[in-house]
Scaffold this motif. Structure first.
Motif, short mmCIF file in Angstrom:
data_model
loop_
_atom_site.label_atom_id
_atom_site.label_comp_id
_atom_site.label_asym_id
_atom_site.label_seq_id
_atom_site.Cartn_x
_atom_site.Cartn_y
_atom_site.Cartn_z
N HIS A 154 -1.28 -3.25 -13.48
CA HIS A 154 -2.12 -2.70 -12.40
C HIS A 154 -1.87 -3.42 -11.08
CE1 HIS A 154 -4.18 -0.25 -15.32
NE2 HIS A 154 -4.62 -1.31 -15.98
N GLY A 155 -0.61 -3.81 -10.83
CA GLY A 155 -0.25 -4.44 -9.57
C GLY A 155 -0.63 -5.89 -9.44
N CYS A 156 -1.11 -6.50 -10.53
CA CYS A 156 -1.54 -7.90 -10.50
C CYS A 156 -0.69 -8.73 -11.46
CB CYS A 156 -3.01 -8.04 -10.90
SG CYS A 156 -4.17 -7.14 -9.86
N VAL A 157 -0.46 -9.99 -11.10
CA VAL A 157 0.20 -10.92 -12.01
C VAL A 157 -0.84 -11.43 -13.00
CG1 VAL A 157 1.35 -13.15 -12.22
CG2 VAL A 157 1.95 -11.62 -10.34
N TYR A 216 0.82 -1.20 0.00
CA TYR A 216 0.00 0.00 0.00
C TYR A 216 0.86 1.26 0.00
CZ TYR A 216 -3.79 -3.15 1.45
OH TYR A 216 -4.71 -4.16 1.52
N PHE A 217 0.44 2.26 -0.74
CA PHE A 217 0.95 3.63 -0.60
C PHE A 217 -0.20 4.45 -0.06
CE2 PHE A 217 4.40 3.35 -4.13
CZ PHE A 217 5.16 2.55 -3.29
N GLY A 218 -0.14 4.78 1.24
CA GLY A 218 -1.30 5.41 1.86
C GLY A 218 -2.43 4.41 1.92
N LYS A 219 -3.59 4.80 1.41
CA LYS A 219 -4.73 3.91 1.37
C LYS A 219 -4.85 3.16 0.05
CE LYS A 219 -7.51 6.60 4.66
NZ LYS A 219 -8.79 7.30 4.88
N ASN A 220 -3.96 3.47 -0.89
CA ASN A 220 -4.03 2.87 -2.21
C ASN A 220 -3.26 1.54 -2.24
OD1 ASN A 220 -5.48 5.06 -3.33
ND2 ASN A 220 -3.57 6.20 -3.58
N LYS A 221 -3.93 0.50 -2.71
CA LYS A 221 -3.27 -0.79 -2.85
C LYS A 221 -2.54 -0.80 -4.20
CE LYS A 221 -5.44 -4.64 -1.66
NZ LYS A 221 -6.29 -5.86 -1.75
N ILE A 222 -1.21 -0.89 -4.14
CA ILE A 222 -0.39 -0.85 -5.35
C ILE A 222 -0.12 -2.25 -5.88
CG2 ILE A 222 1.77 -0.02 -6.36
CD1 ILE A 222 -0.14 2.17 -5.39
N ILE A 223 0.23 -3.15 -5.00
CA ILE A 223 0.46 -4.55 -5.36
C ILE A 223 -0.68 -5.38 -4.79
CG2 ILE A 223 2.07 -6.50 -5.21
CD1 ILE A 223 3.05 -4.04 -6.81
N LYS A 224 -1.29 -6.22 -5.64
CA LYS A 224 -2.54 -6.87 -5.27
C LYS A 224 -2.44 -8.39 -5.36
CE LYS A 224 -4.57 -2.86 -7.53
NZ LYS A 224 -5.27 -2.37 -8.74
#
Length: 294
Positions: A198-201, A10-18
């Motif tokens: 978008h942070g997903c494989v 997470y960067f702040g409240k944003n999920k970057i890697i999912k």
């Protein structure tokens, strides 16, 4: 060697890697591919314990947590740009990571840095700094090396040199996780590909699996008879208007069978999109899917 299980960053409240998961085995060269902002560098930093995350990362049976760097002594890394002291020489910078003089001398020779290694790094070109960063990642014979855009700023000769060094280390059992936008270079060395968007494989395969679907257009002297022969021998094909499409792996066997029946291949042509186009197609498909969900 490395197991990444359901990590979220997470960067702040944003999920970057999912919910990212993958594994790297000894000797593998894993290409981490994706568009700008896909999360490649963040994944690398997370593996190194430089960012907060949830999930589980295990390196050689040891659990990695944020800021727990002791267990990563057998990992070399070059992230974003070389972390060097500009008023020290290249040699002195390497000394900060390696206590063995013989190994430093060997690394300097391996990377052809002898002509400038004792000059202050502030006077280095981009390519010289890049080779220095790679040298610092490779000293001490790490078991895993993480390289973020390692070919950045390198000329053709240096690019070929680094490519061969990576292959040689891999043959000795060292694993690599490499991010690069130069897909043509990455394709020449990687054994596995992980595609991030978008942070997903969205793809995790061996390179052989990824390119194993090479198809060829085939024109023969007797299409109808060719179809009968292929069906009799359980060889898969597609019938188009004036040609057949078969797997490249079946061409040699097909040719032998056709010749024995007095049928001849008149033309063979690649029917597959190239490596870079396949990557772009997958990324574009993922972006279209994301847009459809909005």
């Amino acid at each position: 060697m490395l197991s990444v299980k359901n990590i979220n960053t997470y960067f702040g409240k944003n999920k970057i890697i999912k919910d990212v998961s993958f594994e790297i085995n000894p000797g593998e060269i894993v290409g981490l591919v994706g568009s700008n902002g896909a999360g490649k560098t963040t994944i690398m930093k997370t593996i190194l314990g430089l960012t907060k995350f949830t999930g589980e990362i295990i390196f050689n049976d040891a659990l990695i947590t944020e800021n727990k760097h002791g267990i990563l002594q057998n990992v070399g890394a070059l992230i974003e740009h070389p972390a060097v002291y500009p008023f020290l020489s290249g040699y002195e910078n390497i000394q900060l990571y390696c206590e063995t003089e013989d190994e430093i001398v060997e690394m300097v020779g391996l990377l052809n840095m002898g002509g400038y290694i004792h000059a202050n790094v502030k006077n280095y070109s981009l390519g010289m700094k890049q080779k220095l960063g790679i040298a610092m990642a490779l000293v001490n014979n790490p078991e895993l090396v993480i390289l973020d855009e390692p070919m950045n700023g390198l000329d053709l000769e240096s690019t070929i040199l680094i490519r061969n060094i990576i292959k040689n280390y891999s043959a000795r059992g060292t694993s690599f996780l490499i991010s690069s936008h130069i897909l043509s270079e990455l394709q020449k060395i990687m054994t596995n590909i992980i595609l991030i968007e978008h942070g997903c494989v969205i793809l995790d395969k061996s390179i052989d699996e990824f390119i194993d679907n090479t198809k060829l257009k085939m024109v023969t002297s007797d299409i109808k008879k060719t179809i009968d022969i292929l069906n009799e021998n359980n060889i898969n094909f597609e019938l188009k208007e004036s040609y057949l499409v078969i797997s490249a792996h079946d061409v040699v066997l097909t040719q032998k069978m056709l010749v024995s029946e007095d049928v001849y291949i008149l033309d063979l042509e690649n029917n597959s999109i190239n490596f870079e186009d396949k990557i772009i197609e997958l990324i574009s498909s993922e972006k279209r899917y994301e847009n459809d969900q909005l």
